[in-house]
Motif scaffolding. Sequence first.
Motif, PDB file in Angstrom:
ATOM      1  N   GLU A   9       0.955  -1.108  -0.059  1.00 49.49           N
ATOM      2  CA  GLU A   9      -0.031  -0.151  -0.141  1.00 49.49           C
ATOM      3  C   GLU A   9       0.854   1.382   0.021  1.00 49.49           C
ATOM      4  OE1 GLU A   9      -3.864   0.307   2.461  1.00 49.49           O
ATOM      5  OE2 GLU A   9      -2.359   1.488   3.463  1.00 49.49           O
ATOM      6  N   ARG A  10       0.786   2.224  -0.946  1.00 46.62           N
ATOM      7  CA  ARG A  10       1.462   3.281  -1.125  1.00 46.62           C
ATOM      8  C   ARG A  10       0.811   4.580  -0.306  1.00 46.62           C
ATOM      9  NH1 ARG A  10       6.314   2.181  -3.181  1.00 46.62           N
ATOM     10  NH2 ARG A  10       7.425   4.138  -3.993  1.00 46.62           N
ATOM     11  N   GLY A  11       1.568   5.535   0.232  1.00 41.59           N
ATOM     12  CA  GLY A  11       0.976   6.587   0.542  1.00 41.59           C
ATOM     13  C   GLY A  11       1.318   7.865  -0.600  1.00 41.59           C
ATOM     14  N   SER A 138       1.853   5.687   4.230  1.00 40.02           N
ATOM     15  CA  SER A 138       1.077   6.352   4.671  1.00 40.02           C
ATOM     16  C   SER A 138       1.132   6.517   6.184  1.00 40.02           C
ATOM     17  CB  SER A 138      -0.608   5.487   4.735  1.00 40.02           C
ATOM     18  OG  SER A 138      -1.552   6.325   4.787  1.00 40.02           O
ATOM     19  N   ASN A 139       0.941   8.109   6.403  1.00 41.94           N
ATOM     20  CA  ASN A 139       1.301   8.294   7.824  1.00 41.94           C
ATOM     21  C   ASN A 139       0.548   9.464   8.145  1.00 41.94           C
ATOM     22  OD1 ASN A 139       2.561  10.868   7.497  1.00 41.94           O
ATOM     23  ND2 ASN A 139       4.369   9.610   6.733  1.00 41.94           N
ATOM     24  N   GLU A 140       0.150   9.634   9.354  1.00 43.19           N
ATOM     25  CA  GLU A 140      -0.968  10.583   9.944  1.00 43.19           C
ATOM     26  C   GLU A 140      -0.094  12.109   9.615  1.00 43.19           C
ATOM     27  OE1 GLU A 140      -2.411  10.266  13.934  1.00 43.19           O
ATOM     28  OE2 GLU A 140      -2.585   8.244  13.701  1.00 43.19           O
ATOM     29  N   VAL A 143      -1.379  13.049   6.198  1.00 40.91           N
ATOM     30  CA  VAL A 143      -2.807  12.893   5.797  1.00 40.91           C
ATOM     31  C   VAL A 143      -3.367  14.271   5.925  1.00 40.91           C
ATOM     32  CG1 VAL A 143      -5.054  12.381   6.444  1.00 40.91           C
ATOM     33  CG2 VAL A 143      -3.198  10.689   6.705  1.00 40.91           C
ATOM     34  N   LEU A 147      -2.953  13.101   1.744  1.00 39.49           N
ATOM     35  CA  LEU A 147      -2.254  11.956   1.594  1.00 39.49           C
ATOM     36  C   LEU A 147      -3.392  10.858   1.522  1.00 39.49           C
ATOM     37  CD1 LEU A 147       0.811  10.370   2.410  1.00 39.49           C
ATOM     38  CD2 LEU A 147      -0.969   9.168   3.373  1.00 39.49           C
ATOM     39  N   ILE A 148      -3.577   9.979   0.437  1.00 40.43           N
ATOM     40  CA  ILE A 148      -4.468   8.776   0.714  1.00 40.43           C
ATOM     41  C   ILE A 148      -3.544   7.308   0.369  1.00 40.43           C
ATOM     42  CG2 ILE A 148      -6.038  10.086  -0.418  1.00 40.43           C
ATOM     43  CD1 ILE A 148      -5.538   8.813  -3.197  1.00 40.43           C
ATOM     44  N   ALA A 149      -4.042   6.344   1.095  1.00 41.43           N
ATOM     45  CA  ALA A 149      -3.244   5.217   0.709  1.00 41.43           C
ATOM     46  C   ALA A 149      -3.915   4.563  -0.631  1.00 41.43           C
ATOM     47  CB  ALA A 149      -3.666   4.249   1.837  1.00 41.43           C
TER      48      ALA A 149
END
Length: 190
Positions: A9-11, A138-140, A143, A147-149
């Motif tokens: 899964e990519r951020g 993905s990181n908070e 976001v 940012l989306i996963a």
Amino acid sequence: SVVWVLPDERGVIPLDAAHVPKKLARFLKTEPFEIRINSAFTDVMMACAEATKARPDTWINDAIIEAYCELHFQGRAHSVECWRDGKLVGGLYGVVMGAAFCGESMFSRETNASKVAMLHLMARLRIGGFHFIDAQFSNEHLVQFGLIAMDDADYQLILEKALTAEADFFAAAPDQLSATRVLQSITQTS
């Protein structure tokens, strides 16, 4: 050694859906830092590699620094830097691949410095015709910027499009954009 990471899964921050948090927009309008582009690429990498309480170990080693400095020398890796009183206080770096910007790492020695660097990066990329920022994971923290996963199959599709597109990292200006131009560039709809 250099390790290639390919997460399931990519951020990703799609630049046509990027977001500026209101509180950060107010802070940016005070123009708290001098923004420079590529003036201290190696120093940005070294700062990103520094151990901190929150991150005692980093993946950035001498081989990585050498490889990215070569990419920088070739004009394919760039840094966005925040300076105050002649000191580097925050920044980020990454690699351009077509119309994709692969963000590698960021650091902050003053409150919001890496976030301001991110806003300047997002504006510069929007102006230059880039499609997205690949943040890898993905990181908070990211976001808040939109940012989306994305699963790897979908990521490969957008990457393929970006690799065949042209974009210009320097279309905006060689160095600092005004806070107004940064905010307008990020929030304009295509």
